[in-house]
Design an enzyme around this catalytic site. Structure first.
Site, PDB file in Angstrom:
ATOM      1  N   GLU A   1      -1.964  -5.138   6.815  1.00 17.42           N
ATOM      2  CA  GLU A   1      -2.225  -4.117   7.827  1.00 17.42           C
ATOM      3  C   GLU A   1      -3.075  -4.952   8.924  1.00 17.42           C
ATOM      4  O   GLU A   1      -2.647  -4.538  10.270  1.00 17.42           O
ATOM      5  CB  GLU A   1      -2.980  -3.192   7.351  1.00 17.42           C
ATOM      6  CG  GLU A   1      -2.585  -2.168   6.080  1.00 17.42           C
ATOM      7  CD  GLU A   1      -3.411  -1.185   5.522  1.00 17.42           C
ATOM      8  OE1 GLU A   1      -4.415  -0.952   6.148  1.00 17.42           O
ATOM      9  OE2 GLU A   1      -3.012  -0.871   4.288  1.00 17.42           O
TER      10      GLU A   1
ATOM     11  N   TYR B   1      -4.874  -4.500  -3.272  1.00 18.09           N
ATOM     12  CA  TYR B   1      -5.615  -4.052  -2.150  1.00 18.09           C
ATOM     13  C   TYR B   1      -5.998  -5.175  -1.000  1.00 18.09           C
ATOM     14  O   TYR B   1      -5.638  -4.739   0.120  1.00 18.09           O
ATOM     15  CB  TYR B   1      -6.856  -3.436  -2.821  1.00 18.09           C
ATOM     16  CG  TYR B   1      -6.641  -1.848  -3.064  1.00 18.09           C
ATOM     17  CD1 TYR B   1      -5.238  -1.349  -3.394  1.00 18.09           C
ATOM     18  CD2 TYR B   1      -7.562  -0.779  -2.793  1.00 18.09           C
ATOM     19  CE1 TYR B   1      -5.298  -0.190  -3.733  1.00 18.09           C
ATOM     20  CE2 TYR B   1      -7.438   0.402  -3.212  1.00 18.09           C
ATOM     21  CZ  TYR B   1      -6.279   0.766  -3.670  1.00 18.09           C
ATOM     22  OH  TYR B   1      -6.026   2.253  -4.136  1.00 18.09           O
TER      23      TYR B   1
END
Length: 372
Positions: free
Chosen positions: A297, A290
């Site tokens: 991102e 994560y």
């Protein structure tokens, strides 16, 4: 809901619990297990258990605080099930036992009913909802496996040069599986799964924002190495949810759907399989993946800011018929700020709580549980 603590597995459903563990008993080290089908509904979301040195305690609460004439669904209780009279509670009005509502024997005697179906039909009839979910999860597993396989083969063949070509080779397939994930938003709405549709909606929409607006709409991003890495991280996260379990199927299952779909994690949940390793991976692999995904991102959004300043894409300027303005560059800067600071904290804290709930909190944090 499956719980995994120190090698013991308890799989709770609204009407039953299935428990298995390895332990040292009168006959040495053996595998122990039992299944209980309750008289009425329990709160499987809050059900848990604790493993101590000399006992295992399960905390199971009724969904509604009503009187049960017995614990199990069938009138005949298992011979090994004993009553702890120190914790016994009685009902003042015992007449309720005489007014017991009619029950579905197919649910109370589920194992016997399934065995009868196997003898007569050769297979067990599955509910349409369950069959759909099995095929949906199988399709998602195949889709992400295809993406990872193609990227892996290209990297093995071409080395680092394949990284810049990842989007041209697997971009269309990745867009398809990401759009298909919007079905997970619909599942809670139609009662196919539990939970709120908002959580999968924001998760899927966040990825699709990066995929379609930040990558697809900007051709100069297609060859960036960060696209390869974000595809790899997203795919690994999803493959852990659908990863193949190495254990073999149970010999008594003859339904062909079982052989096709019994291995992936979500499918194992649908079919009531006890796969402790998959459960541990499902709620642990996010710890490294994560943060890496959030960083990738963020890099994609950051690299898009100068491109959007140049092209004015998605930006609305005055004058226009609606008399409104929208600065996409400012929006991306705010999105980046929210993604890195509160977004990371909320996602990581949510997954940490979910992991503690599923896998237990360890010996140091165990609580003394009492029967309800």
């Amino acid at each position: 809901m499956q719980r995994f603590v120190d090698g013991a597995i308890a799989d709770f459903s609204p009407v039953s619990v299935s428990f298995s563990a390895n332990g040292h008993g009168a006959r040495g080290v053996n595998a122990y297990k039992f299944d209980l089908h309750f008289y009425s509904l329990i709160d499987d979301e809050q059900a848990t258990f604790v493993v101590s040195d000399n006992k295992i305690e399960l905390l199971i609460r009724k969904l509604e605080p009503a009187w049960w004439p017995r614990l199990v669904a069938t009138p005949q209780k298992p011979h090994w099930l004993k009553v702890d009279f120190d914790r016994w509670r009685t009902e003042d009005d015992m007449e309720q036992e005489k007014d017991e509502a009619p029950r579905d024997v197919r649910q109370d005697y589920e194992k016997e009913y399934n065995d009868l179906q196997r003898q007569e039909l050769g297979y067990v009839k599955e509910k349409t909802k369950k069959v759909y979910l099995m095929f949906y999860n199988l399709a998602m597993f195949v889709g992400y496996l295809y993406v990872v396989s193609v990227m892996g083969v290209l990297y093995y063949r071409d080395g680092y040069n394949s990284i810049t070509k990842a989007y041209s080779h697997v971009g269309n397939a990745f867009k398809f599986v990401q759009l298909l994930q919007y079905l997970e938003v619909m599942h809670p709405l139609f009662g196919y799964t539990k939970g709120s549709p908002l959580v999968p909606f924001f998760q899927v929409s966040g990825r699709n924002f990066i995929l379609f607006l930040m990558i697809e709409w900007e051709p100069r991003m297609h060859a960036k190495p960060v696209v390869f890495y974000v595809f790899l991280i997203w795919s690994l996260v999803e493959l852990i949810r659908y990863v193949i379990c190495p254990s073999s199927p149970r010999s008594h299952r003859t339904n062909i759907l079982f052989y096709l779909c019994s291995y992936p994690f979500y499918l194992s949940q649908l079919l009531g399989r006890e796969v402790g390793l998959l459960t541990w991976l499902r709620y642990t692999i996010w710890i490294p993946l994560y943060p890496m995904g959030i960083v990738c991102e963020g890099i994609i959004v950051l690299r898009n800011i100068p491109y959007i300043e140049e092209t004015k894409r998605f930006t609305v300027e005055m004058p226009n018929k609606l008399n409104i303005t929208f600065d996409m560059v400012l929006f991306l800067k705010l999105y980046l700020l929210l993604l890195i600071l509160p977004g990371t904290y909320l996602v990581m804290s949510h997954m940490s709580k979910l992991r503690a709930k599923k896998l237990g909190r360890g010996r140091g944090k165990r609580r003394q549980l009492h029967a309800d």
